[in-house]
Motif scaffolding. Structure first.
Motif, PDB file in Angstrom:
ATOM      1  N   GLU A 129       0.873  -1.208   0.006  1.00 16.83           N
ATOM      2  CA  GLU A 129       0.017   0.079   0.123  1.00 16.83           C
ATOM      3  C   GLU A 129       0.868   1.426  -0.176  1.00 16.83           C
ATOM      4  O   GLU A 129       0.761   2.232  -0.898  1.00 16.83           O
ATOM      5  CB  GLU A 129      -0.904  -0.014   1.138  1.00 16.83           C
ATOM      6  N   ALA A 130       1.737   1.270   0.726  1.00 11.58           N
ATOM      7  CA  ALA A 130       2.944   2.352   0.789  1.00 11.58           C
ATOM      8  C   ALA A 130       3.557   2.567  -0.329  1.00 11.58           C
ATOM      9  O   ALA A 130       3.724   3.785  -0.875  1.00 11.58           O
ATOM     10  CB  ALA A 130       3.603   2.235   1.939  1.00 11.58           C
ATOM     11  N   ARG A 131       4.175   1.711  -1.037  1.00  8.75           N
ATOM     12  CA  ARG A 131       4.576   1.704  -2.295  1.00  8.75           C
ATOM     13  C   ARG A 131       3.802   2.376  -3.342  1.00  8.75           C
ATOM     14  O   ARG A 131       4.210   3.188  -4.101  1.00  8.75           O
ATOM     15  CB  ARG A 131       5.119   0.201  -2.925  1.00  8.75           C
ATOM     16  N   GLU A 132       2.395   1.765  -3.453  1.00  2.00           N
ATOM     17  CA  GLU A 132       1.478   2.309  -4.178  1.00  2.00           C
ATOM     18  C   GLU A 132       1.222   3.758  -4.301  1.00  2.00           C
ATOM     19  O   GLU A 132       1.165   4.526  -4.824  1.00  2.00           O
ATOM     20  CB  GLU A 132       0.421   1.336  -4.436  1.00  2.00           C
ATOM     21  N   VAL A 133       1.249   4.213  -2.784  1.00  2.00           N
ATOM     22  CA  VAL A 133       0.824   5.499  -2.580  1.00  2.00           C
ATOM     23  C   VAL A 133       2.039   6.427  -3.192  1.00  2.00           C
ATOM     24  O   VAL A 133       1.751   7.691  -3.808  1.00  2.00           O
ATOM     25  CB  VAL A 133       0.630   5.769  -1.054  1.00  2.00           C
ATOM     26  N   PHE A 134       3.410   6.016  -2.903  1.00  2.00           N
ATOM     27  CA  PHE A 134       4.331   6.883  -3.139  1.00  2.00           C
ATOM     28  C   PHE A 134       4.630   6.800  -4.625  1.00  2.00           C
ATOM     29  O   PHE A 134       4.954   7.870  -5.203  1.00  2.00           O
ATOM     30  CB  PHE A 134       5.588   6.231  -2.483  1.00  2.00           C
ATOM     31  N   LEU A 135       4.409   5.918  -5.297  1.00  2.00           N
ATOM     32  CA  LEU A 135       4.378   5.686  -6.644  1.00  2.00           C
ATOM     33  C   LEU A 135       3.231   6.540  -7.438  1.00  2.00           C
ATOM     34  O   LEU A 135       3.377   7.117  -8.462  1.00  2.00           O
ATOM     35  CB  LEU A 135       4.781   4.398  -7.481  1.00  2.00           C
ATOM     36  N   SER A 136       1.982   6.392  -6.904  1.00  2.00           N
ATOM     37  CA  SER A 136       0.919   7.076  -7.395  1.00  2.00           C
ATOM     38  C   SER A 136       1.111   8.726  -7.229  1.00  2.00           C
ATOM     39  O   SER A 136       0.607   9.238  -8.149  1.00  2.00           O
ATOM     40  CB  SER A 136      -0.454   6.746  -6.700  1.00  2.00           C
ATOM     41  N   ALA A 137       1.767   8.906  -6.273  1.00  2.00           N
ATOM     42  CA  ALA A 137       2.089  10.422  -6.131  1.00  2.00           C
ATOM     43  C   ALA A 137       2.920  10.924  -7.136  1.00  2.00           C
ATOM     44  O   ALA A 137       2.897  11.897  -7.833  1.00  2.00           O
ATOM     45  CB  ALA A 137       2.762  10.779  -4.873  1.00  2.00           C
ATOM     46  N   LEU A 138       4.038  10.031  -7.614  1.00  2.00           N
ATOM     47  CA  LEU A 138       4.709  10.530  -8.771  1.00  2.00           C
ATOM     48  C   LEU A 138       4.081  10.521  -9.979  1.00  2.00           C
ATOM     49  O   LEU A 138       4.107  11.332 -10.998  1.00  2.00           O
ATOM     50  CB  LEU A 138       6.060   9.373  -8.833  1.00  2.00           C
ATOM     51  N   VAL A 139       2.944   9.616 -10.325  1.00  2.00           N
ATOM     52  CA  VAL A 139       2.341   9.502 -11.326  1.00  2.00           C
ATOM     53  C   VAL A 139       1.237  10.784 -11.367  1.00  2.00           C
ATOM     54  O   VAL A 139       1.193  11.379 -12.624  1.00  2.00           O
ATOM     55  CB  VAL A 139       1.455   8.242 -11.443  1.00  2.00           C
ATOM     56  N   SER A 140       0.854  11.119 -10.326  1.00  2.00           N
ATOM     57  CA  SER A 140      -0.046  12.316 -10.226  1.00  2.00           C
ATOM     58  C   SER A 140       0.651  13.613 -10.830  1.00  2.00           C
ATOM     59  O   SER A 140       0.100  14.648 -11.366  1.00  2.00           O
ATOM     60  CB  SER A 140      -0.708  12.321  -8.910  1.00  2.00           C
ATOM     61  N   GLU A 141       2.073  13.554 -10.739  1.00  2.00           N
ATOM     62  CA  GLU A 141       2.917  14.705 -10.871  1.00  2.00           C
ATOM     63  C   GLU A 141       3.354  14.707 -12.347  1.00  2.00           C
ATOM     64  O   GLU A 141       4.079  15.771 -12.671  1.00  2.00           O
ATOM     65  CB  GLU A 141       3.939  14.771 -10.167  1.00  2.00           C
ATOM     66  N   GLY A 142       3.020  13.346 -13.067  1.00  2.00           N
ATOM     67  CA  GLY A 142       3.683  13.353 -14.273  1.00  2.00           C
ATOM     68  C   GLY A 142       5.320  12.958 -14.333  1.00  2.00           C
ATOM     69  O   GLY A 142       5.969  12.881 -15.301  1.00  2.00           O
ATOM     70  N   ARG A 143       5.538  12.330 -13.140  1.00  2.00           N
ATOM     71  CA  ARG A 143       6.887  12.019 -13.138  1.00  2.00           C
ATOM     72  C   ARG A 143       7.096  10.395 -12.998  1.00  2.00           C
ATOM     73  O   ARG A 143       8.057   9.790 -12.828  1.00  2.00           O
ATOM     74  CB  ARG A 143       7.324  12.392 -11.543  1.00  2.00           C
ATOM     75  N   ALA A 144       5.762   9.614 -13.105  1.00  2.00           N
ATOM     76  CA  ALA A 144       5.802   8.317 -13.303  1.00  2.00           C
ATOM     77  C   ALA A 144       4.675   7.842 -14.135  1.00  2.00           C
ATOM     78  O   ALA A 144       3.501   8.556 -14.213  1.00  2.00           O
ATOM     79  CB  ALA A 144       6.055   7.518 -11.985  1.00  2.00           C
TER      80      ALA A 144
END
Length: 186
Positions: free
Chosen positions: A79-94
């Protein structure tokens, strides 16, 4: 052999931030302000680590060195991994590479920034009005020591398609992936 606190100051040649040795940062924080700070620190760490190690894809279920710290016996939950990666996705960084959010493409440079790096590379190497292969850009002698060397093919193609759309180059399909090429018209 027991690990000491000092052992996790580095991950290979990568210097880890102080928070990496602080157990609460491996657990999603319930207080909003604290979580926002936690997410920000992890986003920066993931981007910095991936950039210096030339890592383009992170699998949520795969071993990834940043997601655990054996010294303090802590690992990030899925869950934490997905939260951190999703935050990058929402900024266009992933970007998620699949619908199930199991694999994530990391863009330590945004596609537009990669496109700018490719154009500078073409100019620096006198490639204006000449044809070069994608493999020469990714693994050729000229790209050694640059951020383009060893670049993920998906990221490279996305940046090249952006440049093609802007009229800066033309992409040529070859008979195989090895002989795909581009002609710069910078």
């Amino acid at each position: 052999m027991a690990c000491s606190y000092r052992d996790m100051q580095q991950l290979g040649d990568f210097k880890l931030p102080a928070f990496f040795n602080y157990p609460p940062y491996f657990t999603l924080q319930p207080v909003r302000d604290t979580r926002e700070k936690q997410v920000q620190l992890w986003k920066e760490l993931i981007l910095d680590y991936c950039r210096t190690q030339k890592i383009f894809v992170i699998g949520l279920e795969e071993e990834f060195p940043l997601f655990s710290n054996p010294v303090i016996e802590r690992s990030l939950s899925n869950e934490a991994r997905e939260v951190f990666l999703s935050a990058l996705v929402s900024e266009g960084r992933a970007e998620w590479l699949d619908k199930g959010h199991r694999k994530c493409l990391i863009l330590w440079h945004r596609i537009q920034d990669w496109a700018d790096i490719i154009l500078s590379f073409a100019k620096d190497n006198g490639l204006e009005d000449s044809v070069t292969t994608l493999e020469e850009i990714r693994t050729g002698i000229e790209s050694r020591g640059t951020e383009l060397h060893g670049m993920d093919r998906t990221v490279l193609m996305r940046a090249l398609k952006l440049l093609e759309h802007k009229g800066k180059l033309a992409i040529f399909k070859g008979t195989s992936a090895d002989d795909e090429g581009v002609k710069f018209s910078v």
